[in-house]
Write a protein that holds these residues in place. Sequence first.
Motif, mmCIF file in Angstrom:
data_model
loop_
_atom_site.group_PDB
_atom_site.id
_atom_site.type_symbol
_atom_site.label_atom_id
_atom_site.label_comp_id
_atom_site.label_asym_id
_atom_site.label_seq_id
_atom_site.Cartn_x
_atom_site.Cartn_y
_atom_site.Cartn_z
ATOM 1 N N GLU A 99 103.050 31.150 25.153
ATOM 2 C CA GLU A 99 104.117 30.924 26.128
ATOM 3 C C GLU A 99 105.159 32.033 26.053
ATOM 4 O OE1 GLU A 99 106.382 27.012 27.833
ATOM 5 O OE2 GLU A 99 106.404 27.310 25.656
ATOM 6 N N ALA A 100 105.490 32.465 24.828
ATOM 7 C CA ALA A 100 106.450 33.560 24.668
ATOM 8 C C ALA A 100 105.900 34.851 25.268
ATOM 9 C CB ALA A 100 106.775 33.753 23.194
ATOM 10 N N ARG A 101 104.614 35.094 25.064
ATOM 11 C CA ARG A 101 103.985 36.304 25.611
ATOM 12 C C ARG A 101 103.945 36.263 27.137
ATOM 13 N NH1 ARG A 101 98.794 37.334 26.729
ATOM 14 N NH2 ARG A 101 98.177 35.340 25.791
ATOM 15 N N GLN A 102 103.655 35.090 27.700
ATOM 16 C CA GLN A 102 103.593 34.948 29.152
ATOM 17 C C GLN A 102 104.970 35.044 29.806
ATOM 18 O OE1 GLN A 102 101.635 31.185 29.654
ATOM 19 N NE2 GLN A 102 99.653 31.923 28.889
ATOM 20 N N SER A 103 106.015 34.708 29.044
ATOM 21 C CA SER A 103 107.369 34.738 29.619
ATOM 22 C C SER A 103 107.799 36.141 30.016
ATOM 23 C CB SER A 103 108.378 34.150 28.624
ATOM 24 O OG SER A 103 108.544 35.017 27.500
ATOM 25 N N ALA A 104 107.102 37.158 29.512
ATOM 26 C CA ALA A 104 107.420 38.533 29.895
ATOM 27 C C ALA A 104 107.203 38.758 31.383
ATOM 28 C CB ALA A 104 106.589 39.508 29.079
ATOM 29 N N ASN A 105 106.366 37.906 31.992
ATOM 30 C CA ASN A 105 106.063 38.022 33.425
ATOM 31 C C ASN A 105 106.639 36.875 34.240
ATOM 32 O OD1 ASN A 105 104.460 40.397 32.990
ATOM 33 N ND2 ASN A 105 102.774 39.075 32.295
ATOM 34 N N LYS A 123 127.638 35.139 33.826
ATOM 35 C CA LYS A 123 126.350 34.983 34.492
ATOM 36 C C LYS A 123 125.355 35.986 33.931
ATOM 37 C CE LYS A 123 128.283 33.059 38.737
ATOM 38 N NZ LYS A 123 128.355 33.158 40.232
ATOM 39 N N HIS A 124 124.137 35.500 33.716
ATOM 40 C CA HIS A 124 123.103 36.322 33.096
ATOM 41 C C HIS A 124 121.761 36.046 33.763
ATOM 42 C CE1 HIS A 124 125.685 37.475 29.638
ATOM 43 N NE2 HIS A 124 126.213 36.273 29.849
ATOM 44 N N PRO A 125 120.835 36.982 33.677
ATOM 45 C CA PRO A 125 119.476 36.722 34.179
ATOM 46 C C PRO A 125 118.800 35.653 33.325
ATOM 47 C CG PRO A 125 119.864 39.074 33.913
ATOM 48 C CD PRO A 125 121.007 38.369 33.234
ATOM 49 N N VAL A 126 118.053 34.795 33.949
ATOM 50 C CA VAL A 126 117.303 33.771 33.246
ATOM 51 C C VAL A 126 115.869 33.813 33.754
ATOM 52 C CG1 VAL A 126 117.872 31.935 34.897
ATOM 53 C CG2 VAL A 126 117.231 31.341 32.560
ATOM 54 N N PHE A 127 114.927 33.571 32.859
ATOM 55 C CA PHE A 127 113.512 33.668 33.198
ATOM 56 C C PHE A 127 112.889 32.278 33.047
ATOM 57 C CE2 PHE A 127 115.180 37.511 31.327
ATOM 58 C CZ PHE A 127 114.857 38.470 32.271
ATOM 59 N N TYR A 128 112.262 31.814 34.117
ATOM 60 C CA TYR A 128 111.749 30.449 34.129
ATOM 61 C C TYR A 128 110.236 30.437 34.353
ATOM 62 C CZ TYR A 128 111.878 31.096 39.219
ATOM 63 O OH TYR A 128 111.683 31.571 40.497
ATOM 64 N N SER A 129 109.621 29.366 33.881
ATOM 65 C CA SER A 129 108.173 29.227 34.004
ATOM 66 C C SER A 129 107.804 28.910 35.449
ATOM 67 C CB SER A 129 107.675 28.116 33.084
ATOM 68 O OG SER A 129 106.327 27.805 33.366
ATOM 69 N N PRO A 130 106.843 29.632 36.020
ATOM 70 C CA PRO A 130 106.423 29.331 37.399
ATOM 71 C C PRO A 130 105.710 27.982 37.513
ATOM 72 C CG PRO A 130 105.003 31.007 36.430
ATOM 73 C CD PRO A 130 106.118 30.774 35.452
ATOM 74 N N SER A 136 111.685 23.836 34.768
ATOM 75 C CA SER A 136 112.685 23.358 33.807
ATOM 76 C C SER A 136 112.634 24.144 32.495
ATOM 77 C CB SER A 136 112.499 21.871 33.529
ATOM 78 O OG SER A 136 111.233 21.633 32.921
ATOM 79 N N LYS A 137 111.559 24.911 32.308
ATOM 80 C CA LYS A 137 111.435 25.752 31.121
ATOM 81 C C LYS A 137 111.990 27.135 31.430
ATOM 82 C CE LYS A 137 107.337 23.562 29.088
ATOM 83 N NZ LYS A 137 105.943 23.798 28.615
ATOM 84 N N ALA A 138 112.989 27.539 30.660
ATOM 85 C CA ALA A 138 113.618 28.839 30.921
ATOM 86 C C ALA A 138 114.180 29.406 29.627
ATOM 87 C CB ALA A 138 114.724 28.689 31.962
ATOM 88 N N VAL A 139 114.326 30.726 29.617
ATOM 89 C CA VAL A 139 114.920 31.427 28.467
ATOM 90 C C VAL A 139 115.805 32.547 28.978
ATOM 91 C CG1 VAL A 139 113.122 30.914 26.776
ATOM 92 C CG2 VAL A 139 112.850 32.860 28.301
ATOM 93 N N LEU A 140 116.810 32.868 28.187
ATOM 94 C CA LEU A 140 117.682 33.994 28.514
ATOM 95 C C LEU A 140 117.079 35.312 28.031
ATOM 96 C CD1 LEU A 140 121.139 32.413 27.576
ATOM 97 C CD2 LEU A 140 120.311 32.921 29.888
ATOM 98 N N GLU A 141 116.245 35.232 27.002
ATOM 99 C CA GLU A 141 115.615 36.429 26.438
ATOM 100 C C GLU A 141 114.101 36.189 26.417
ATOM 101 O OE1 GLU A 141 117.404 37.210 22.659
ATOM 102 O OE2 GLU A 141 119.445 37.109 23.444
ATOM 103 N N LYS A 142 113.395 36.902 27.273
ATOM 104 C CA LYS A 142 111.962 36.672 27.446
ATOM 105 C C LYS A 142 111.143 37.459 26.427
ATOM 106 C CE LYS A 142 111.526 40.370 30.883
ATOM 107 N NZ LYS A 142 111.042 40.719 32.244
ATOM 108 N N GLY A 143 109.843 37.137 26.381
ATOM 109 C CA GLY A 143 108.909 37.883 25.549
ATOM 110 C C GLY A 143 108.838 37.386 24.116
ATOM 111 N N THR A 144 107.957 38.022 23.374
ATOM 112 C CA THR A 144 107.779 37.677 21.961
ATOM 113 C C THR A 144 108.747 38.470 21.097
ATOM 114 O OG1 THR A 144 106.088 39.376 21.668
ATOM 115 C CG2 THR A 144 105.338 37.186 22.311
#
Length: 207
Positions: A42-48, A117-124, A128-136
């Motif tokens: 999941e951490a690896r996929q969050s990069a995209n 305000k900051h960029p947030v990365f969410y699961s497609p 409801s799953k999101a992180v402020l810092e993506k990737g592994t």
Amino acid sequence: MKALAPHEADPNWFLLAKLLFGIALVIGAPFLVKPTISKYNEARQSANWPQTEAEITQSEVKTGQNRAKPAWTPVVSYRYSVDGKPYTSSKIAFRSFETPIPSHAEEVVEKYPVGSKHPVFYSPEDHSKAVLEKGTNWLVILALFFPLLFLAWGGYITYDNFIFLRARLSQPKKKKKKKRAQTSTTSSPNSALKRRRRRIRKNQDGG
């Protein structure tokens, strides 16, 4: 680690308890494999993952304890919306930010102040799953070795205490020496007194 090693002063029940603890680690280690790999993927996929904007609603450092030692954890909550639907999350990244150094936790809080305000990365798949810092990161990769570490540690504890307990139980038990009843010493005064009385009676009867 030393507390789980066998000691000469340990009673048998305590050695058995440590042995069972080691067995529990060995049995439980395989159950950690699936969630650990799942988290890594999941951490690896969050990069995209797609990106949107989030507003920080909470940012503070909380104090707690980890293994009876003080620990500090940055708590950052934020809100965002995807396709007009609002969501909230408090996940900064795919790792723990708990630290024994308070300044490290304060740095995270300063990076994400309330109202910013900051960029947030969410699961497609699950918005409801999101992180402020993506990737592994190195901690996520290191976590992949935790099941193997638990397996090795549990195996060592089990083997060490089993060998020690088996060697102790195989030793011949020392036979307790039975105390001999000292009947001769305790009864000798009485028997001598009886013999003396019998001689006196014989002399009196003979006289």
